[in-house]
Design an enzyme around this catalytic site. Structure first.
Site, short mmCIF file in Angstrom:
data_model
loop_
_atom_site.label_atom_id
_atom_site.label_comp_id
_atom_site.label_asym_id
_atom_site.label_seq_id
_atom_site.Cartn_x
_atom_site.Cartn_y
_atom_site.Cartn_z
N GLU A 88 -6.55 4.77 8.16
CA GLU A 88 -6.36 6.19 7.84
C GLU A 88 -7.65 6.78 7.25
OE1 GLU A 88 -2.74 5.58 5.65
OE2 GLU A 88 -1.78 5.05 7.54
N LYS A 144 0.00 4.27 -0.17
CA LYS A 144 -0.64 5.45 0.44
C LYS A 144 -0.47 6.66 -0.50
CE LYS A 144 -0.04 3.27 4.87
NZ LYS A 144 0.10 3.38 6.33
N HIS A 203 -9.37 1.21 5.37
CA HIS A 203 -8.06 1.40 6.00
C HIS A 203 -8.22 2.35 7.20
CE1 HIS A 203 -3.91 2.60 6.65
NE2 HIS A 203 -3.58 1.50 6.02
N SER A 257 4.14 -1.68 10.23
CA SER A 257 5.61 -1.68 10.37
C SER A 257 6.26 -2.99 9.96
CB SER A 257 6.02 -1.28 11.79
OG SER A 257 5.55 0.02 12.10
N GLY A 260 3.08 2.67 10.73
CA GLY A 260 3.98 3.79 10.50
C GLY A 260 4.76 4.21 11.74
N ASN A 298 0.86 -1.19 0.00
CA ASN A 298 0.00 0.00 0.00
C ASN A 298 0.89 1.24 0.00
OD1 ASN A 298 -1.81 2.05 0.50
ND2 ASN A 298 -2.31 1.39 2.59
N GLU A 329 -4.70 -4.77 11.04
CA GLU A 329 -3.68 -3.73 11.17
C GLU A 329 -3.89 -2.96 12.48
OE1 GLU A 329 -1.95 -2.54 7.04
OE2 GLU A 329 -3.62 -1.23 7.53
#
Ligand code: 13P
Length: 252
Positions: free
Chosen positions: A96, A6, A94, A212, A172, A4, A166
């Protein structure tokens, strides 16, 4: 094995990254894994042309979509448009999107159904925040998200899907979950799928860990039975590191 990107890599960078990735991936990688990259919308057409010409085994993915087919929805891109571009996998829900853009389970479920209706495979993302983890709510949170985001799907559809566990505190941050944490989350996903859609769907749904992941930890993270693959963010931007992660799935 999903990368991904992003909101990274313009279409020039995308072309050079994907060309390098094609050069790095080996036939044995494709024998054990479905490999997919998820560039931003503006890169999809350019990447599609490269993949069509040079490596049809490497699959094209998108990061998001809208559920209506067309109409007055300024700024949105429909699942139907992605299907036309040869997209195979689409990420839905996701964290985010959930945290920064207000996606609810109900909206995610509409996206999932639109992706399926257009013949593509959703990668549904679920996972708890650090605070929820500290409160001991991890498994409950995962169960709620799986239940809400798969609303209206059939057992066959769920069995063909991908769900990515996730944990938000691991995204991140460089703070990777332990292989046991990844297994516990993935197992909670599979158990909830079994409870709602039956054992067949639970045995065929593919479950990823994300957060990560890097070439040094990928193999360990996939070592437990419920973790079938990984959804990689930062480490997928570099072709060498993503190829190394994919290669870690191949048994020596
Ligand atoms: P990182 O690998 O950068 O932590 O991102 C994970 C992720 O959100 C993939 O969708």
């Amino acid at each position: 094995m999903s990368g991904n990107w992003k909101m990274n890599h313009d279409h020039h960078q995308a072309i050079s990254t994907v060309q390098r990735l094609i050069f790095r991936l080996r036939p044995e990688d494709y024998r054990v894994a479905d490999v997919c990259i998820h560039p931003p919308f503006t890169d999809l057409r350019s990447v599609q042309v490269v993949l069509d010409n040079d490596d049809p085994q490497l699959m094209l993915g998108a990061q998001h979509c809208y559920w209506e087919e067309s109409g007055a929805f300024t700024g949105e891109v429909s699942a139907a448009m992605l299907a036309k571009l040869g997209v195979t996998y689409v990420i839905a829900g996701h964290s985010e999107r959930r945290q920064l853009f207000g996606d609810t389970d109900e909206m995610v479920a509409r996206r999932v159904r639109a992706i399926l209706a257009n013949g593509m495979t959703p990668i549904l993302c679920v996972g708890e925040t650090g605070e929820e983890r500290d409160q001991g709510w991890t498994l409950e949170r995962i169960r709620d998200q799986v239940k809400g985001s798969l609303d209206g799907c059939t057992a066959d559809q769920v069995g063909s899907m991908v769900v990515a566990y996730e944990p938000i505190w691991a995204i991140g941050t460089g703070r990777t979950a332990t292989p046991d944490d990844a297994q516990a989350g993935a197992h909670a996903v599979r158990a909830e799928v079994e409870a709602r859609f039956g054992p067949e769907a639970a045995s065929t749904v593919r479950i990823q860990y994300g957060g990560s992941v890097n070439p040094a930890n990928a193999r360990q993270l996939m070592s437990h039975p419920d973790v079938d693959g990984v959804l990689v963010g930062g480490a997928s931007l570099d072709a060498d590191s993503f190829a190394a992660i994919v290669a870690s799935l191949v048994q020596e």
